[in-house]
Design a protein around this motif. Structure first.
Motif, PDB file in Angstrom:
ATOM      1  N   ILE A   1      -8.941   8.595 -10.556  1.00 60.63           N
ATOM      2  CA  ILE A   1      -7.666   7.875 -10.442  1.00 60.63           C
ATOM      3  C   ILE A   1      -7.587   7.123  -9.111  1.00 60.63           C
ATOM      4  O   ILE A   1      -7.174   5.957  -9.061  1.00 60.63           O
ATOM      5  CB  ILE A   1      -6.489   8.861 -10.575  1.00 60.63           C
ATOM      6  N   ALA A   2      -8.010   7.784  -8.040  1.00 62.24           N
ATOM      7  CA  ALA A   2      -7.946   7.157  -6.717  1.00 62.24           C
ATOM      8  C   ALA A   2      -8.852   5.931  -6.651  1.00 62.24           C
ATOM      9  O   ALA A   2      -8.456   4.889  -6.102  1.00 62.24           O
ATOM     10  CB  ALA A   2      -8.342   8.163  -5.640  1.00 62.24           C
TER      11      ALA A   2
ATOM     12  N   VAL B   1       2.463   1.782  -3.403  1.00 63.81           N
ATOM     13  CA  VAL B   1       1.496   2.270  -4.399  1.00 63.81           C
ATOM     14  C   VAL B   1       1.215   3.757  -4.188  1.00 63.81           C
ATOM     15  O   VAL B   1       1.183   4.538  -5.145  1.00 63.81           O
ATOM     16  CB  VAL B   1       0.183   1.466  -4.316  1.00 63.81           C
TER      17      VAL B   1
ATOM     18  N   VAL C   1      -8.283  -1.782  -7.915  1.00 65.96           N
ATOM     19  CA  VAL C   1      -7.278  -2.760  -8.370  1.00 65.96           C
ATOM     20  C   VAL C   1      -6.488  -3.303  -7.184  1.00 65.96           C
ATOM     21  O   VAL C   1      -6.298  -4.518  -7.044  1.00 65.96           O
ATOM     22  CB  VAL C   1      -6.334  -2.124  -9.410  1.00 65.96           C
ATOM     23  N   VAL C   2      -6.029  -2.405  -6.308  1.00 63.11           N
ATOM     24  CA  VAL C   2      -5.187  -2.828  -5.190  1.00 63.11           C
ATOM     25  C   VAL C   2      -5.972  -3.680  -4.203  1.00 63.11           C
ATOM     26  O   VAL C   2      -5.510  -4.748  -3.773  1.00 63.11           O
ATOM     27  CB  VAL C   2      -4.567  -1.599  -4.491  1.00 63.11           C
TER      28      VAL C   2
ATOM     29  N   THR D   1       2.344   6.483  -6.967  1.00 61.76           N
ATOM     30  CA  THR D   1       1.259   7.178  -7.661  1.00 61.76           C
ATOM     31  C   THR D   1       1.329   8.682  -7.445  1.00 61.76           C
ATOM     32  O   THR D   1       1.160   9.459  -8.401  1.00 61.76           O
ATOM     33  CB  THR D   1      -0.106   6.638  -7.193  1.00 61.76           C
TER      34      THR D   1
ATOM     35  N   THR E   1       0.832  -1.207   0.000  1.00 62.10           N
ATOM     36  CA  THR E   1       0.000   0.000   0.000  1.00 62.10           C
ATOM     37  C   THR E   1       0.860   1.247   0.000  1.00 62.10           C
ATOM     38  O   THR E   1       0.613   2.188  -0.769  1.00 62.10           O
ATOM     39  CB  THR E   1      -0.935   0.011   1.224  1.00 62.10           C
TER      40      THR E   1
ATOM     41  N   THR F   1      -7.403   3.024  -8.771  1.00 66.32           N
ATOM     42  CA  THR F   1      -6.250   2.441  -8.071  1.00 66.32           C
ATOM     43  C   THR F   1      -6.694   1.623  -6.880  1.00 66.32           C
ATOM     44  O   THR F   1      -6.223   0.498  -6.654  1.00 66.32           O
ATOM     45  CB  THR F   1      -5.287   3.556  -7.614  1.00 66.32           C
TER      46      THR F   1
END
Length: 293
Positions: free
Chosen positions: A215-216, A117, A222-223, A121, A114, A219
């Motif tokens: 975008i957040a 990432v 996916v994470v 990012t 985390t 992301t």
């Protein structure tokens, strides 16, 4: 409730900092209705919080003494309480994550992922946006406002969706998530007010905050999905039954926690939006009474 609540409101903010000190020693491995799938879904979410909430704190703390804010006494009080609440959330999720780790679920590695990432990012977005005058501080703060909208919205789902509440069969974990949900709604406007207080409004800033949300959320999806699949696979629970339960809990149109967030999430795209447009005062009063706050 198994936690002795110590409330600190010396800052004089509109919401307090509560120190909970949960005891996770007796939390069962599959604490959510005995389901590996549902438990791992929430553990994958919890794995995002320690590094994520540290990022929120760092983003707001980095700008709290900006000339546009330093003389705003009321907002400074709110910032102090925001930092205090987020620090307590980090502490309790670290405690829960450690309890999951003791059952052999590798949450520690996910926590490290985390952070990687987040750092990758934020630096990439700042590099891309630099030519149009967007700074790293702006990127960090607008990402925080977007993610705070997400946490406040999922928190509202936890507090209103009786189907989800019934699945939280362990009282320690149910209380932890409901406490966290209350506080996410108490401080949901702080980062937003800090951002607007420094940078103001306008088309450029509207584009920045809305694109940050897109975008957040991409992301995050996916994470968290990767974390969930990894936990299920490591536990030999990556099967149809687990995925069916997860779909019903998170994504079913009628009662899913994630699907139920859609309407409130989309309000972020409304020009002139403010987090306090979503009035959760009565809901919070109800749950604070339920938890004895």
């Amino acid at each position: 409730m198994n936690a002795k609540v110590n409330i600190n409101n010396r800052a004089g903010a509109s919401f307090p900092v509560r120190r909970m000190n949960f005891d996770f020693e007796q939390v069962p491995e599959y604490w959510m209705n005995g389901s590996a799938g549902l438990t791992h879904f929430m553990t994958a979410l919890s794995a995002l919080f320690p590094a994520g909430e540290k990022f929120f704190i760092d983003s707001v703390r980095a700008v709290r003494h900006h000339p546009a804010l330093k003389d705003n006494i009321e907002l400074q009080k709110e910032i102090s309480a925001f930092i205090g609440q987020e620090a307590m959330h980090t502490q309790e999720h670290v405690g829960f994550n450690a309890s999951a780790q003791r059952y052999g679920h590798d949450v520690e590695t996910l926590d490290g992922y985390t952070d990687k990432v987040i750092q990758t990012t934020r630096k990439l977005m700042a590099k891309i946006a630099k030519p149009v005058g967007i700074t790293q501080e702006m990127i960090d703060l607008t990402a925080t406002t977007a993610l705070e909208h997400f946490t406040a919205t999922i928190a509202s789902q936890l507090l209103t969706n009786s189907y989800i509440q019934e699945l939280m069969t362990d009282e320690t974990m149910k209380t932890m998530w409901m406490w966290h949900a209350i506080e996410e709604n108490e401080h949901k406007a702080v980062a937003y007010d800090v951002f607007e207080g420094i940078f103001g409004k306008g088309l450029k800033l509207y584009a920045l905050r809305t694109s940050s949300l897109v975008i957040a959320m991409a992301t995050l999806f996916v994470v968290q999905s990767y974390f969930l699949a990894r936990l299920l696979k490591q536990d030999q629970q990556l099967n149809f039954n687990s995925l069916r339960e997860i779909y019903s809990y998170a994504y079913s149109p009628s009662k899913g926690v994630i699907s139920g967030m859609g309407k409130e999430m989309l309000l972020y795209f409304k020009p002139g939006f403010h987090p306090n447009d979503l009035d959760t005062h009565a809901l919070l009063e109800k749950w604070k009474a339920n938890l004895g706050f």
